[in-house]
Design a protein around this motif. Structure first.
Motif, PDB file in Angstrom:
ATOM      1  N   ILE A 158      11.238   2.995  -4.046  1.00 18.66           N
ATOM      2  CA  ILE A 158      12.591   2.508  -3.806  1.00 18.66           C
ATOM      3  C   ILE A 158      13.096   1.900  -5.107  1.00 18.66           C
ATOM      4  CG2 ILE A 158      13.956   0.762  -2.609  1.00 18.66           C
ATOM      5  CD1 ILE A 158      12.218   1.175  -0.178  1.00 18.66           C
ATOM      6  N   ALA A 159      14.193   2.438  -5.607  1.00 16.78           N
ATOM      7  CA  ALA A 159      14.751   1.968  -6.877  1.00 16.78           C
ATOM      8  C   ALA A 159      16.207   1.564  -6.653  1.00 16.78           C
ATOM      9  CB  ALA A 159      14.652   3.057  -7.942  1.00 16.78           C
ATOM     10  N   ASP A 160      16.489   0.269  -6.769  1.00 18.39           N
ATOM     11  CA  ASP A 160      17.829  -0.250  -6.522  1.00 18.39           C
ATOM     12  C   ASP A 160      18.558  -0.439  -7.853  1.00 18.39           C
ATOM     13  OD1 ASP A 160      20.089  -1.345  -5.471  1.00 18.39           O
ATOM     14  OD2 ASP A 160      19.154  -3.149  -4.663  1.00 18.39           O
ATOM     15  N   GLU A 161      19.477   0.465  -8.150  1.00 14.46           N
ATOM     16  CA  GLU A 161      20.238   0.458  -9.410  1.00 14.46           C
ATOM     17  C   GLU A 161      19.301   0.292 -10.608  1.00 14.46           C
ATOM     18  OE1 GLU A 161      23.327   1.124  -9.697  1.00 14.46           O
ATOM     19  OE2 GLU A 161      24.351   0.617  -7.837  1.00 14.46           O
ATOM     20  N   PRO A 162      18.304   1.162 -10.757  1.00  7.36           N
ATOM     21  CA  PRO A 162      17.316   0.989 -11.825  1.00  7.36           C
ATOM     22  C   PRO A 162      17.867   1.149 -13.232  1.00  7.36           C
ATOM     23  CG  PRO A 162      17.083   3.150 -10.836  1.00  7.36           C
ATOM     24  CD  PRO A 162      18.074   2.392  -9.986  1.00  7.36           C
ATOM     25  N   THR A 163      19.065   1.712 -13.352  1.00  5.67           N
ATOM     26  CA  THR A 163      19.655   1.914 -14.680  1.00  5.67           C
ATOM     27  C   THR A 163      20.827   0.972 -14.925  1.00  5.67           C
ATOM     28  OG1 THR A 163      21.194   3.629 -13.895  1.00  5.67           O
ATOM     29  CG2 THR A 163      18.997   4.348 -14.566  1.00  5.67           C
ATOM     30  N   GLY A 164      21.039   0.009 -14.051  1.00  3.77           N
ATOM     31  CA  GLY A 164      22.214  -0.852 -14.125  1.00  3.77           C
ATOM     32  C   GLY A 164      22.317  -1.684 -15.385  1.00  3.77           C
TER      33      GLY A 164
ATOM     34  N   ASP B 294       0.786  -1.233   0.000  1.00  4.36           N
ATOM     35  CA  ASP B 294       0.000   0.000   0.000  1.00  4.36           C
ATOM     36  C   ASP B 294       0.822   1.289   0.000  1.00  4.36           C
ATOM     37  OD1 ASP B 294      -2.215  -1.657   0.153  1.00  4.36           O
ATOM     38  OD2 ASP B 294      -2.396  -1.474   2.328  1.00  4.36           O
ATOM     39  N   ARG B 295       2.074   1.236   0.491  1.00  5.00           N
ATOM     40  CA  ARG B 295       2.801   2.475   0.719  1.00  5.00           C
ATOM     41  C   ARG B 295       4.127   2.587  -0.020  1.00  5.00           C
ATOM     42  NH1 ARG B 295       0.505   6.400   1.961  1.00  5.00           N
ATOM     43  NH2 ARG B 295       1.848   7.260   3.571  1.00  5.00           N
ATOM     44  N   ILE B 296       4.609   1.467  -0.602  1.00  7.33           N
ATOM     45  CA  ILE B 296       5.921   1.484  -1.238  1.00  7.33           C
ATOM     46  C   ILE B 296       5.834   0.942  -2.656  1.00  7.33           C
ATOM     47  CG2 ILE B 296       8.327   0.708  -1.078  1.00  7.33           C
ATOM     48  CD1 ILE B 296       7.875   0.188   1.895  1.00  7.33           C
ATOM     49  N   GLY B 297       6.526   1.601  -3.591  1.00 12.26           N
ATOM     50  CA  GLY B 297       6.648   1.108  -4.951  1.00 12.26           C
ATOM     51  C   GLY B 297       8.095   0.746  -5.214  1.00 12.26           C
ATOM     52  N   PHE B 298       8.339  -0.417  -5.813  1.00 13.38           N
ATOM     53  CA  PHE B 298       9.702  -0.896  -6.052  1.00 13.38           C
ATOM     54  C   PHE B 298      10.036  -0.876  -7.537  1.00 13.38           C
ATOM     55  CE2 PHE B 298       8.430  -2.851  -2.049  1.00 13.38           C
ATOM     56  CZ  PHE B 298       9.551  -2.694  -1.249  1.00 13.38           C
ATOM     57  N   VAL B 299      11.263  -0.450  -7.840  1.00 13.40           N
ATOM     58  CA  VAL B 299      11.806  -0.528  -9.197  1.00 13.40           C
ATOM     59  C   VAL B 299      13.134  -1.261  -9.091  1.00 13.40           C
ATOM     60  CG1 VAL B 299      12.575   0.730 -11.235  1.00 13.40           C
ATOM     61  CG2 VAL B 299      10.723   1.668  -9.830  1.00 13.40           C
ATOM     62  N   PHE B 300      13.251  -2.385  -9.812  1.00 10.27           N
ATOM     63  CA  PHE B 300      14.443  -3.216  -9.695  1.00 10.27           C
ATOM     64  C   PHE B 300      15.331  -3.094 -10.937  1.00 10.27           C
ATOM     65  CE2 PHE B 300      10.987  -5.334  -7.365  1.00 10.27           C
ATOM     66  CZ  PHE B 300      11.538  -5.344  -6.089  1.00 10.27           C
ATOM     67  N   GLN B 301      16.613  -3.421 -10.764  1.00  8.89           N
ATOM     68  CA  GLN B 301      17.564  -3.371 -11.867  1.00  8.89           C
ATOM     69  C   GLN B 301      17.154  -4.294 -13.006  1.00  8.89           C
ATOM     70  OE1 GLN B 301      21.657  -3.888 -10.652  1.00  8.89           O
ATOM     71  NE2 GLN B 301      22.294  -4.616 -12.661  1.00  8.89           N
ATOM     72  N   SER B 302      16.589  -5.453 -12.664  1.00  9.15           N
ATOM     73  CA  SER B 302      16.235  -6.449 -13.674  1.00  9.15           C
ATOM     74  C   SER B 302      14.801  -6.293 -14.189  1.00  9.15           C
ATOM     75  CB  SER B 302      16.420  -7.856 -13.092  1.00  9.15           C
ATOM     76  OG  SER B 302      15.601  -8.021 -11.938  1.00  9.15           O
ATOM     77  N   PHE B 303      14.178  -5.152 -13.899  1.00 11.26           N
ATOM     78  CA  PHE B 303      12.825  -4.799 -14.351  1.00 11.26           C
ATOM     79  C   PHE B 303      11.737  -5.562 -13.597  1.00 11.26           C
ATOM     80  CE2 PHE B 303      15.237  -4.765 -18.609  1.00 11.26           C
ATOM     81  CZ  PHE B 303      15.873  -3.580 -18.296  1.00 11.26           C
ATOM     82  N   GLY B 304      11.857  -6.888 -13.508  1.00 11.82           N
ATOM     83  CA  GLY B 304      10.908  -7.664 -12.719  1.00 11.82           C
ATOM     84  C   GLY B 304       9.512  -7.759 -13.308  1.00 11.82           C
ATOM     85  N   LEU B 305       9.390  -7.636 -14.628  1.00  9.86           N
ATOM     86  CA  LEU B 305       8.080  -7.734 -15.262  1.00  9.86           C
ATOM     87  C   LEU B 305       7.703  -9.195 -15.502  1.00  9.86           C
ATOM     88  CD1 LEU B 305       8.462  -4.891 -17.922  1.00  9.86           C
ATOM     89  CD2 LEU B 305       7.511  -4.726 -15.604  1.00  9.86           C
ATOM     90  N   ILE B 306       6.415  -9.472 -15.581  1.00 12.19           N
ATOM     91  CA  ILE B 306       5.926 -10.830 -15.844  1.00 12.19           C
ATOM     92  C   ILE B 306       5.867 -11.017 -17.366  1.00 12.19           C
ATOM     93  CG2 ILE B 306       4.014 -12.448 -15.516  1.00 12.19           C
ATOM     94  CD1 ILE B 306       3.287 -10.826 -12.989  1.00 12.19           C
TER      95      ILE B 306
END
Length: 237
Positions: A177-183, A96-108
């Motif tokens: 929270i975006a952990d190395e989103p451009t890696g 409900d309160r946090i959106g995540f963006v990962f280096q590997s995109f994490g899409l289905i």
């Protein structure tokens, strides 16, 4: 809410980390990933977290995002002490309160861009019509309105990360929270993603904590916090 309460909320940090510690293993093999980290992330700002590989960035991001629990210390998000929550409480907070963006995109892979963006809202039980309207708005926001029906494999890396940003915004989070989103992206595409994050922080009125090692991307942040050997080295901005 009184004017005084509104003013107090405006100056209260979105994230407050105090004496945060995280160790792995035991005895002689103990690894101290974080060694008493304290810092704040201001509301409505994009804070960049920098540090070399092994400095503790990912560990810190996982703790701030409620994906892990600390060995000691506290993390507060918008006034809620994450370290005082059980797993179901942390799960609800992440949803409900946090959106995540990962280096590997994490899409289905089998879902379209629109369906990927809609996943967090499905999990929250948002009605279909409201969900579809929000998906259209978010894909337009990240410049992918015309790619709604394409699957991840049909999109470039930069486009996939834009879908991931849209998905992170789906439930109107207080914090991204975006952990190395451009890696995994080339330098120009990486800059465009960082500029996008900078733009959505302003347009959506949210807060972002972004881990990166790229000096050019740090220039787009409101503030830079450096992590070195599990400790805060400096905070600028």
């Amino acid at each position: 809410m009184t004017q005084q309460q509104v003013s107090a909320t405006a100056v209260t940090p979105m994230v407050v980390v105090r004496d945060l510690r995280r160790s792995f293993g035991s005895g002689a093999r103990t690894v101290h990933a974080l060694r008493g980290v304290s810092f704040e992330v201001r509301r409505g700002e994009l804070t960049a977290l920098k540090g070399k590989s092994g400095s503790g960035k990912t560990t810190l991001m996982n703790l701030v995002g409620g994906l892990d629990t600390p060995t000691g210390g506290t993390v507060e998000l918008d006034g809620t002490d994450l370290t005082g929550l059980d797993e179901s409480g942390r799960l609800a907070l992440r949803r409900d309160r946090i959106g995540f963006v990962f280096q590997s995109f994490g899409l289905i892979p089998v879902l379209t861009a629109a369906e990927n963006v809609g996943v967090p809202m499905r999990m929250r039980g948002v009605p279909a019509k409201q969900r579809e309207e929000r998906v259209r708005t978010l894909l337009a926001l990240v410049g992918l309105a015309e790619h709604a029906g394409q699957r991840p494999g049909e999109l470039s890396g930069g486009q996939q990360q834009r879908v991931a940003v849209a998905r992170a915004l789906a439930n109107e989070p207080a914090l991204i929270i975006a952990d190395e989103p451009t890696g995994q992206l080339d330098s120009e595409t990486g800059r465009s993603i960082m500029r996008l994050l900078r733009a959505v922080v302003r347009s959506e009125g949210i807060t972002a904590l972004v881990a990166t090692h790229d000096p050019e991307l740090m220039e787009l942040a409101d503030r830079v916090v450096e992590l070195r050997d599990g400790r805060i080295a400096e905070a600028a901005g």
